[in-house]
Scaffold this motif. Sequence first.
Motif, short mmCIF file in Angstrom:
data_model
loop_
_atom_site.label_atom_id
_atom_site.label_comp_id
_atom_site.label_asym_id
_atom_site.label_seq_id
_atom_site.Cartn_x
_atom_site.Cartn_y
_atom_site.Cartn_z
N SER A 3 0.72 -1.37 -0.47
CA SER A 3 0.17 -0.13 0.30
C SER A 3 0.94 1.37 -0.28
O SER A 3 0.15 2.12 -0.52
CB SER A 3 -0.59 -0.32 1.47
OG SER A 3 -2.04 -1.23 1.08
N ARG A 4 2.25 1.33 0.25
CA ARG A 4 2.80 2.03 0.36
C ARG A 4 2.82 3.43 -1.47
O ARG A 4 2.70 2.37 -1.92
CB ARG A 4 4.42 1.98 0.45
CG ARG A 4 4.54 1.39 2.09
CD ARG A 4 6.37 0.76 2.54
NE ARG A 4 6.38 0.05 3.50
CZ ARG A 4 6.82 -0.25 3.06
NH1 ARG A 4 8.21 -1.35 3.02
NH2 ARG A 4 7.51 -1.54 4.77
N THR A 5 2.96 4.80 -1.27
CA THR A 5 2.81 4.99 -2.28
C THR A 5 4.89 5.23 -3.16
O THR A 5 5.06 5.33 -2.63
CB THR A 5 2.14 6.34 -2.12
OG1 THR A 5 3.16 7.21 -1.31
CG2 THR A 5 1.07 5.93 -2.00
N THR A 50 -8.57 5.55 -6.83
CA THR A 50 -7.93 6.35 -5.22
C THR A 50 -9.35 6.83 -4.58
O THR A 50 -9.26 7.22 -3.19
CB THR A 50 -7.11 7.55 -5.61
OG1 THR A 50 -7.82 8.92 -6.54
CG2 THR A 50 -6.26 7.51 -5.94
N PRO A 87 -0.13 3.28 -4.99
CA PRO A 87 -0.20 2.71 -4.34
C PRO A 87 1.50 1.02 -4.86
O PRO A 87 1.35 1.24 -6.05
CB PRO A 87 -1.20 1.64 -4.09
CG PRO A 87 -1.64 1.88 -5.23
CD PRO A 87 -2.04 2.70 -6.11
#
Length: 220
Positions: free
Chosen positions: A156-158, A207, A165
């Motif tokens: 989930s890190r961008t 998003t 993501p």
Amino acid sequence: MIAPLHFADAREAADLAAFLGRLIHYDRAAAVRLQAGSGALAVFGRPPSFEVLAIRTARLVDDVRLDVTVSAGELLEGIEESAGKAVVPDTVTGPPWAGLLPPRGGWEPVGAMPGATELRGAVAAAVAEFRSRDEELPQERRTRAERDRLGREIWSRTVAGTDLPLRAVHAAQSLGFLPPHEVPVALLASGPWLRLRTPYGSIALRTAPMSLTVTPGAPR
């Protein structure tokens, strides 16, 4: 009975076959939505776990009008790579995602994306981190739920200061959209949708939560 699709270049038939094969690797019962018009075909699929839509396009010889959902496996079986054509199988009841496609227009660039090599490196680092942290878990915590939580945290890190993501980049690499050489990469936005695009295909995701509004869409 739907007439066979004839590709403008036989290599596009082979590329579509490769894409379908990768989708089936993740879900043997995968369905895809096909939309054709103005001499182009768009194939939409949703590989499990990535929570994204994958889009592969191809040029057609004829201006075919088509909008159906079919089995990915049956479509793959109907592709004749040497002849550059595909037999479209019977339609199937589409999964919910097939009625919620990205918009056909209004896409605008969003900042600058890292190159393909850097993106592949980010995916490799995330995979290595997951394995390392998974190995460090005590035996009593090595459960499916704990591993799912760990995966959600990492993927989930961008990316590069955007809202994209890392799981979308992982999906792009897994589906062959980020091959092992440098290719142009762009990030586009349209309303609540983001789209990671390369010459080999696109990964799209929202998003914001999905609504129940059905978007007709169009070939990309």
